[in-house]
Design a protein around this motif. Structure first.
Motif, PDB file in Angstrom:
ATOM      1  N   ALA A  35       2.820  -6.169  14.897  1.00 58.71           N
ATOM      2  CA  ALA A  35       2.486  -7.520  15.357  1.00 58.71           C
ATOM      3  C   ALA A  35       1.780  -7.541  16.711  1.00 58.71           C
ATOM      4  O   ALA A  35       0.825  -8.295  16.898  1.00 58.71           O
ATOM      5  CB  ALA A  35       3.749  -8.366  15.428  1.00 58.71           C
ATOM      6  N   ALA A  76      -1.040  -4.047  16.769  1.00 60.57           N
ATOM      7  CA  ALA A  76      -1.925  -4.006  15.592  1.00 60.57           C
ATOM      8  C   ALA A  76      -2.122  -2.570  15.105  1.00 60.57           C
ATOM      9  O   ALA A  76      -3.219  -2.177  14.718  1.00 60.57           O
ATOM     10  CB  ALA A  76      -3.249  -4.675  15.883  1.00 60.57           C
ATOM     11  N   LEU A 129      10.256 -11.575  16.993  1.00 58.74           N
ATOM     12  CA  LEU A 129      10.181 -10.168  16.595  1.00 58.74           C
ATOM     13  C   LEU A 129      11.481  -9.678  15.975  1.00 58.74           C
ATOM     14  O   LEU A 129      11.463  -8.945  14.974  1.00 58.74           O
ATOM     15  CB  LEU A 129       9.818  -9.300  17.794  1.00 58.74           C
ATOM     16  N   PHE A 176      11.699 -11.187  12.392  1.00 53.24           N
ATOM     17  CA  PHE A 176      10.835 -10.489  11.443  1.00 53.24           C
ATOM     18  C   PHE A 176      11.307  -9.062  11.207  1.00 53.24           C
ATOM     19  O   PHE A 176      11.198  -8.540  10.093  1.00 53.24           O
ATOM     20  CB  PHE A 176       9.382 -10.510  11.913  1.00 53.24           C
ATOM     21  N   SER A 177      11.846  -8.419  12.232  1.00 48.41           N
ATOM     22  CA  SER A 177      12.381  -7.065  12.058  1.00 48.41           C
ATOM     23  C   SER A 177      13.527  -7.063  11.064  1.00 48.41           C
ATOM     24  O   SER A 177      13.611  -6.181  10.198  1.00 48.41           O
ATOM     25  CB  SER A 177      12.865  -6.498  13.388  1.00 48.41           C
ATOM     26  N   THR A 199       7.809  -3.269  13.697  1.00 47.86           N
ATOM     27  CA  THR A 199       7.337  -4.652  13.737  1.00 47.86           C
ATOM     28  C   THR A 199       6.577  -4.918  15.032  1.00 47.86           C
ATOM     29  O   THR A 199       5.553  -5.606  15.028  1.00 47.86           O
ATOM     30  CB  THR A 199       8.507  -5.629  13.585  1.00 47.86           C
ATOM     31  N   TYR A 204      -1.133  -0.146  12.216  1.00 46.05           N
ATOM     32  CA  TYR A 204      -0.530  -0.106  10.896  1.00 46.05           C
ATOM     33  C   TYR A 204      -1.291   0.845  10.007  1.00 46.05           C
ATOM     34  O   TYR A 204      -2.440   1.208  10.282  1.00 46.05           O
ATOM     35  CB  TYR A 204      -0.477  -1.496  10.275  1.00 46.05           C
TER      36      TYR A 204
END
Length: 107
Positions: free
Chosen positions: A97, A100, A63, A66-67, A93, A102
Motif C-alpha cells: 500500500a 507500491a 493498515l 487490511f493486514s 500490506t 508487489y
C-alpha cells in the motif's frame, strides 16, 4: 568459543549503537534550535511532525485492518507466504500500500 563470545557481543552492541546514534541525532537537532539560521527550520519540522500524528493514527488503523483481512484471506494459501502470520501480513500490506512493492505474479 571466541566466535560465540564475539557473536554475543555483536548482538548487544548493534542495537545499542543504533539507539545511541538516534539519541545523538535528536540531541544535535535540539542544539541547532539555538541558532537563528536553523532554529526556525527545526521549529517548522517539529510542528509538521506534531500536525501529522492524527493522519498517522488513521493510516495505521487502516493498515492493521487490511493486514488482518489479507491474513484471513491468504493465510492458508502456500503461494501467499508473506501473509503467514499477522506481523508478516502487516509488513507485506505496508509494502503493497505505501511503498507500491508487489509481485504481479502473485495476483
Amino acid at each position: 568459543t571466541i566466535l560465540a563470545m564475539v557473536q554475543e557481543v555483536e548482538s548487544v552492541t548493534i542495537p545499542l549503537a543504533v539507539i545511541t546514534t538516534l539519541s545523538l541525532t535528536i540531541k544535535l537537532l535540539a542544539f541547532l534550535r539555538g541558532f537563528t539560521s536553523t532554529g526556525w527550520l527545526i521549529t517548522v519540522l517539529t510542528r509538521n511532525v506534531y500536525d501529522v500524528r492524527g493522519f498517522v493514527v488513521v493510516l495505521l488503523v487502516i493498515l492493521v485492518g487490511f493486514s488482518a483481512c489479507f491474513r484471513i484471506l491468504f493465510g492458508d494459501i502456500e503461494e501467499m507466504d508473506p501473509y503467514g502470520n499477522l506481523r508478516d501480513a502487516f509488513v507485506s500490506t505496508f509494502q503493497l500500500a505505501i511503498l507500491a512493492v508487489y509481485d504481479p505474479g502473485l495476483f
